[in-house]
Motif scaffolding. Structure first.
Motif, PDB file in Angstrom:
ATOM      1  N   ASP B 196     -20.527  11.303  38.951  1.00  0.00           N
ATOM      2  CA  ASP B 196     -21.737  11.383  38.132  1.00  0.00           C
ATOM      3  C   ASP B 196     -21.947  12.843  37.729  1.00  0.00           C
ATOM      4  O   ASP B 196     -22.333  13.667  38.553  1.00  0.00           O
ATOM      5  CB  ASP B 196     -22.926  10.862  38.961  1.00  0.00           C
ATOM      6  CG  ASP B 196     -24.266  11.082  38.273  1.00  0.00           C
ATOM      7  OD1 ASP B 196     -24.283  11.469  37.083  1.00  0.00           O
ATOM      8  OD2 ASP B 196     -25.304  10.870  38.938  1.00  0.00           O
ATOM      9  N   ILE B 197     -21.678  13.141  36.458  1.00  0.00           N
ATOM     10  CA  ILE B 197     -21.794  14.537  36.008  1.00  0.00           C
ATOM     11  C   ILE B 197     -23.060  14.765  35.162  1.00  0.00           C
ATOM     12  O   ILE B 197     -23.161  15.738  34.425  1.00  0.00           O
ATOM     13  CB  ILE B 197     -20.543  15.008  35.221  1.00  0.00           C
ATOM     14  CG1 ILE B 197     -20.305  14.129  33.983  1.00  0.00           C
ATOM     15  CG2 ILE B 197     -19.310  15.012  36.112  1.00  0.00           C
ATOM     16  CD1 ILE B 197     -19.295  14.725  33.003  1.00  0.00           C
ATOM     17  N   SER B 198     -24.032  13.852  35.306  1.00  0.00           N
ATOM     18  CA  SER B 198     -25.257  13.941  34.499  1.00  0.00           C
ATOM     19  C   SER B 198     -25.910  15.320  34.577  1.00  0.00           C
ATOM     20  O   SER B 198     -26.406  15.840  33.586  1.00  0.00           O
ATOM     21  CB  SER B 198     -26.277  12.909  34.982  1.00  0.00           C
ATOM     22  OG  SER B 198     -25.711  11.632  34.932  1.00  0.00           O
ATOM     23  N   GLN B 199     -25.910  15.887  35.788  1.00  0.00           N
ATOM     24  CA  GLN B 199     -26.659  17.124  35.997  1.00  0.00           C
ATOM     25  C   GLN B 199     -25.831  18.365  35.660  1.00  0.00           C
ATOM     26  O   GLN B 199     -26.376  19.452  35.527  1.00  0.00           O
ATOM     27  CB  GLN B 199     -27.148  17.157  37.457  1.00  0.00           C
ATOM     28  CG  GLN B 199     -28.410  17.942  37.706  1.00  0.00           C
ATOM     29  CD  GLN B 199     -29.573  17.531  36.831  1.00  0.00           C
ATOM     30  OE1 GLN B 199     -30.052  18.338  36.034  1.00  0.00           O
ATOM     31  NE2 GLN B 199     -30.038  16.307  36.944  1.00  0.00           N
ATOM     32  N   SER B 200     -24.510  18.203  35.503  1.00  0.00           N
ATOM     33  CA  SER B 200     -23.676  19.388  35.281  1.00  0.00           C
ATOM     34  C   SER B 200     -23.164  19.532  33.853  1.00  0.00           C
ATOM     35  O   SER B 200     -22.800  20.626  33.437  1.00  0.00           O
ATOM     36  CB  SER B 200     -22.485  19.386  36.248  1.00  0.00           C
ATOM     37  OG  SER B 200     -21.565  18.368  35.905  1.00  0.00           O
ATOM     38  N   ASP B 214     -11.305   9.303  38.087  1.00  0.00           N
ATOM     39  CA  ASP B 214     -11.085   7.886  37.773  1.00  0.00           C
ATOM     40  C   ASP B 214     -12.166   7.370  36.829  1.00  0.00           C
ATOM     41  O   ASP B 214     -11.868   6.793  35.793  1.00  0.00           O
ATOM     42  CB  ASP B 214     -11.076   7.066  39.067  1.00  0.00           C
ATOM     43  CG  ASP B 214      -9.992   7.540  40.014  1.00  0.00           C
ATOM     44  OD1 ASP B 214      -8.822   7.567  39.594  1.00  0.00           O
ATOM     45  OD2 ASP B 214     -10.320   7.905  41.162  1.00  0.00           O
ATOM     46  N   PHE B 215     -13.420   7.562  37.247  1.00  0.00           N
ATOM     47  CA  PHE B 215     -14.564   7.184  36.409  1.00  0.00           C
ATOM     48  C   PHE B 215     -15.541   8.356  36.350  1.00  0.00           C
ATOM     49  O   PHE B 215     -15.773   9.016  37.367  1.00  0.00           O
ATOM     50  CB  PHE B 215     -15.305   5.978  36.997  1.00  0.00           C
ATOM     51  CG  PHE B 215     -14.518   4.706  37.013  1.00  0.00           C
ATOM     52  CD1 PHE B 215     -14.235   4.029  35.834  1.00  0.00           C
ATOM     53  CD2 PHE B 215     -14.072   4.166  38.216  1.00  0.00           C
ATOM     54  CE1 PHE B 215     -13.518   2.834  35.844  1.00  0.00           C
ATOM     55  CE2 PHE B 215     -13.357   2.974  38.244  1.00  0.00           C
ATOM     56  CZ  PHE B 215     -13.076   2.310  37.050  1.00  0.00           C
ATOM     57  N   VAL B 216     -16.107   8.584  35.173  1.00  0.00           N
ATOM     58  CA  VAL B 216     -17.084   9.660  35.011  1.00  0.00           C
ATOM     59  C   VAL B 216     -18.250   9.117  34.172  1.00  0.00           C
ATOM     60  O   VAL B 216     -18.018   8.387  33.204  1.00  0.00           O
ATOM     61  CB  VAL B 216     -16.463  10.875  34.281  1.00  0.00           C
ATOM     62  CG1 VAL B 216     -17.502  11.952  34.040  1.00  0.00           C
ATOM     63  CG2 VAL B 216     -15.282  11.444  35.067  1.00  0.00           C
ATOM     64  N   ALA B 217     -19.470   9.460  34.551  1.00  0.00           N
ATOM     65  CA  ALA B 217     -20.640   8.995  33.800  1.00  0.00           C
ATOM     66  C   ALA B 217     -21.592  10.149  33.501  1.00  0.00           C
ATOM     67  O   ALA B 217     -21.760  11.046  34.325  1.00  0.00           O
ATOM     68  CB  ALA B 217     -21.388   7.928  34.607  1.00  0.00           C
ATOM     69  N   PHE B 218     -22.173  10.116  32.304  1.00  0.00           N
ATOM     70  CA  PHE B 218     -23.267  11.048  31.991  1.00  0.00           C
ATOM     71  C   PHE B 218     -24.118  10.531  30.837  1.00  0.00           C
ATOM     72  O   PHE B 218     -23.716   9.618  30.114  1.00  0.00           O
ATOM     73  CB  PHE B 218     -22.746  12.462  31.683  1.00  0.00           C
ATOM     74  CG  PHE B 218     -21.905  12.595  30.424  1.00  0.00           C
ATOM     75  CD1 PHE B 218     -20.537  12.420  30.466  1.00  0.00           C
ATOM     76  CD2 PHE B 218     -22.503  12.918  29.206  1.00  0.00           C
ATOM     77  CE1 PHE B 218     -19.757  12.552  29.321  1.00  0.00           C
ATOM     78  CE2 PHE B 218     -21.733  13.064  28.055  1.00  0.00           C
ATOM     79  CZ  PHE B 218     -20.360  12.868  28.107  1.00  0.00           C
ATOM     80  N   SER B 219     -25.308  11.100  30.690  1.00  0.00           N
ATOM     81  CA  SER B 219     -26.229  10.748  29.607  1.00  0.00           C
ATOM     82  C   SER B 219     -26.259  11.868  28.582  1.00  0.00           C
ATOM     83  O   SER B 219     -26.207  13.042  28.942  1.00  0.00           O
ATOM     84  CB  SER B 219     -27.656  10.579  30.140  1.00  0.00           C
ATOM     85  OG  SER B 219     -27.725   9.492  31.034  1.00  0.00           O
ATOM     86  N   LEU B 232     -19.323   6.483  29.525  1.00  0.00           N
ATOM     87  CA  LEU B 232     -18.483   6.187  30.669  1.00  0.00           C
ATOM     88  C   LEU B 232     -17.058   6.568  30.298  1.00  0.00           C
ATOM     89  O   LEU B 232     -16.529   6.109  29.279  1.00  0.00           O
ATOM     90  CB  LEU B 232     -18.528   4.689  31.006  1.00  0.00           C
ATOM     91  CG  LEU B 232     -17.398   4.202  31.934  1.00  0.00           C
ATOM     92  CD1 LEU B 232     -17.526   4.806  33.318  1.00  0.00           C
ATOM     93  CD2 LEU B 232     -17.388   2.687  32.032  1.00  0.00           C
ATOM     94  N   TYR B 233     -16.446   7.448  31.105  1.00  0.00           N
ATOM     95  CA  TYR B 233     -15.017   7.669  30.977  1.00  0.00           C
ATOM     96  C   TYR B 233     -14.359   6.878  32.097  1.00  0.00           C
ATOM     97  O   TYR B 233     -14.833   6.881  33.236  1.00  0.00           O
ATOM     98  CB  TYR B 233     -14.663   9.161  31.137  1.00  0.00           C
ATOM     99  CG  TYR B 233     -13.202   9.359  31.508  1.00  0.00           C
ATOM    100  CD1 TYR B 233     -12.220   9.383  30.513  1.00  0.00           C
ATOM    101  CD2 TYR B 233     -12.798   9.449  32.846  1.00  0.00           C
ATOM    102  CE1 TYR B 233     -10.877   9.517  30.858  1.00  0.00           C
ATOM    103  CE2 TYR B 233     -11.464   9.584  33.186  1.00  0.00           C
ATOM    104  CZ  TYR B 233     -10.502   9.612  32.199  1.00  0.00           C
ATOM    105  OH  TYR B 233      -9.186   9.715  32.531  1.00  0.00           O
ATOM    106  N   GLY B 234     -13.267   6.196  31.771  1.00  0.00           N
ATOM    107  CA  GLY B 234     -12.475   5.520  32.811  1.00  0.00           C
ATOM    108  C   GLY B 234     -11.013   5.669  32.479  1.00  0.00           C
ATOM    109  O   GLY B 234     -10.638   5.676  31.298  1.00  0.00           O
TER     110      GLY B 234
END
Lengths: 145, 410
Positions: B196-200, B214-219, B232-234
């Motif tokens: 979860d890279i939302s904050q970075s 493997d999986f990455v998520a952010f807004s 979503l990156y996968g």
């Protein structure tokens, strides 16, 4: 800081930091936990009812100055009242916070609870002021069942 | 390099809200005019339902949507564009992973390992998986400096671990997590990492190939983009094996009365009419970040964090909750005024035109672990100045003075 002093009055500050109502009572007839998941405030109310009358009430728990003082002032206002009278006072308080019409006569019944009249100017804090009043309302409804 | 004063002018909110001190970019960032205009321009010139129409306008809308996808793929250094799935936000992206990957791949007695700092969005969905599959949920806890020790990583991530859920930066403590180390350990035991890279993402670049993520998520909305779109990156080989999450229009191939075949990536995971306007905003936000450059953003973050911590440390009634090493703090700081509830602090700061967050910050397990109910949280962005911090410190002093006499009487 005028607006702040209107809300954070001496009365409210004293009740929030130094309340004699913040304690446990011996052999309460009922108790209930009030919780505001958004901010984590948690207040446990204890009630002692004899012959349909609130002879004692107290609270424990944690929360902001608004929720703590609102609880303490509510307890001062409701202690000694019959269940019926207490329910009426709670109803008036909630109406006042929701900015519905409350008569001068009704306001008199609130005692120091009137201090929260302006809290509706701060919508983010209305929940804090109402937490214990809603909890007390639920408790009295259960007692009445 | 542009000055911060000049950069601040890119954000119309600071013209319309003249005296506001905005210290809540961790919740959502303000939006530069270029992002707002790009979105408006799309609706004014190219708006049509993507993928649907055979007419030019719809084809153009589709093309813009896929340009945005390519932009995100390049930004994250993804190998393929179809590894980028647009969602509503990070929460939806994380739910997609838990439902479409977690429920099918986590089995009884498997372990899911999360850090205790996780935002509810990378925690509550995993509870659902753990309960449904009878799996175990284990946590990486913190040392006294609010960081995850190597020992914790080495002992908690085991051969039974199937999933590791980890954030890059804590939205409460500001802790920068050594995600590369955690990913390496997870892969060593064959686990899949949900990052979860939302904050970075508004503060540090993310290279998914370098991280072997493997999986990455952010807004988008936390990185100068609009609300309502996330990513979503996968890894392609993972996404291809997964079942769809939401079903409906556009994500299908052939639909019969009793069964359906699904479209290839990325469409399999993008059901219904997509948020092209949002994707345009996100694409423009990426360009905006790159035009300033992560190096200037990080230099600015360092300067503000160092100054702010120094300032708050000079106030004896403040308790700071952050790593000791300033270099391990991103752009978030939590603190409390001793004896004053964070909600009262934020209300009074609001009267002074200062916006901060107070509460549990969608991290109740972390709060419980730290033995506190809530904190005051400030978070910075490129438009914040040392003057903002001075104003904050002055207001905190006023609050303390006001509350002191009552606290002392206790």
């Amino acid at each position: 800081m005028n607006e702040i002093d209107e809300i954070y009055t001496d009365l409210i500050m004293e009740h929030s930091t130094n309340s004699s109502n913040k304690k446990q009572i011996e052999n309460p007839t009922s108790s209930m936990l009030g919780h505001n998941p958004n901010c984590g405030d948690e207040i446990k109310l204890e009630l002692k009812i004899e012959n349909n009358k609130i002879i004692d009430m107290a609270f424990t728990g944690h929360g902001c100055a608004i929720s703590q003082s609102s609880t303490s002032i509510m307890i001062d206002t409701l202690r000694g009242k019959t269940i019926e009278e207490a329910k009426k006072i709670i109803e008036i308080f909630i109406k006042m916070i929701k900015r519905e019409n409350v008569s001068e006569e009704e306001k008199k019944l609130l005692g120091d609870g009137i201090a929260f009249e302006n809290i509706s100017n701060m919508p983010a804090r209305v929940k804090c002021a109402l937490l214990s009043w809603h909890t007390a309302e639920n408790m009295l409804d259960e007692v009445d069942k | 390099m542009r000055s911060i004063e000049d950069i601040k002018k890119d954000f119309p909110i600071f013209t319309n809200q003249k005296d506001i001190v905005y210290l809540d970019s961790g919740a959502t960032s303000q939006k530069p005019l270029v992002v707002l205009e790009a979105e408006k321009k799309y609706y004014e010139n190219t708006n049509a339902n993507p993928y649907r129409g055979a007419y030019k306008l719809s084809v153009d809308s589709t093309s813009i949507y896929n340009t945005a996808r390519h932009k995100v793929a390049t930004f994250l250094n993804a190998k393929y564009d179809e590894e980028i799935i647009f969602t509503k936000n990070a929460t939806e992206a994380l739910n997609l992973i838990t439902f479409s990957y977690g429920l099918d791949n986590v089995m009884a007695d498997d372990e899911i390992v999360l850090s205790i700092m996780e935002h509810h969005s990378n925690l509550v969905p995993w509870q659902r998986v753990a309960q449904a599959k009878n799996a175990k949920l284990n946590y990486l806890y913190l040392n006294k400096d609010y960081e995850i020790d190597d020992f914790e990583i080495e002992t908690k991530i085991t051969k039974n671990t199937k999933i590791v859920g980890i954030l890059s930066v804590s939205n409460v403590l500001g802790t920068v997590v050594d995600i590369k180390k955690i990913i390496a350990k997870a892969h060593q035991v064959g686990a899949v990492v949900v990052l979860d890279i939302s904050q970075s993402i508004a503060h540090m670049p993310c290279d998914v190939q370098d991280l072997d993520a493997d999986f990455v998520a952010f807004s988008a909305h936390k990185m100068f983009g609009p609300l309502g779109i996330g990513v979503l990156y996968g890894k392609k080989e993972l996404l291809e094996k997964m079942n769809p999450f939401l079903m409906g229009g556009d994500m299908i191939e052939y639909v019969y009365e009793q069964s359906t075949t699904f479209a290839p990536l990325p469409h399999k995971f993008e059901a219904g009419t997509q948020n092209v306007g949002g994707a345009v905003g996100l694409m423009t936000a990426i360009d905006y970040i790159l035009s300033i450059g992560y190096s200037q953003i990080q230099m600015h973050d360092r300067e503000l964090i160092t100054y702010c911590i120094e300032k708050l440390k000079s106030l004896p009634y403040i308790t700071l909750l952050c790593p000791k090493d300033v270099n391990h703090i991103s752009s978030v700081i939590s603190f409390n005024i001793n004896g004053v509830h964070p909600h009262d602090v934020s209300t009074i700061l609001d009267f002074n035109g200062i916006c901060i967050r107070s509460g549990n910050h969608c991290a109740q397990p972390l709060m419980r672990y730290l033995g506190i109910d809530s904190t005051c949280r400030i978070s910075f962005s490129i438009y914040n100045t040392k003057e903002d911090i001075d104003k904050l410190a002055n207001a905190l002093e006023k609050i303390y003075v006001k509350f002191k006499k009552y606290i002392d009487n206790k």
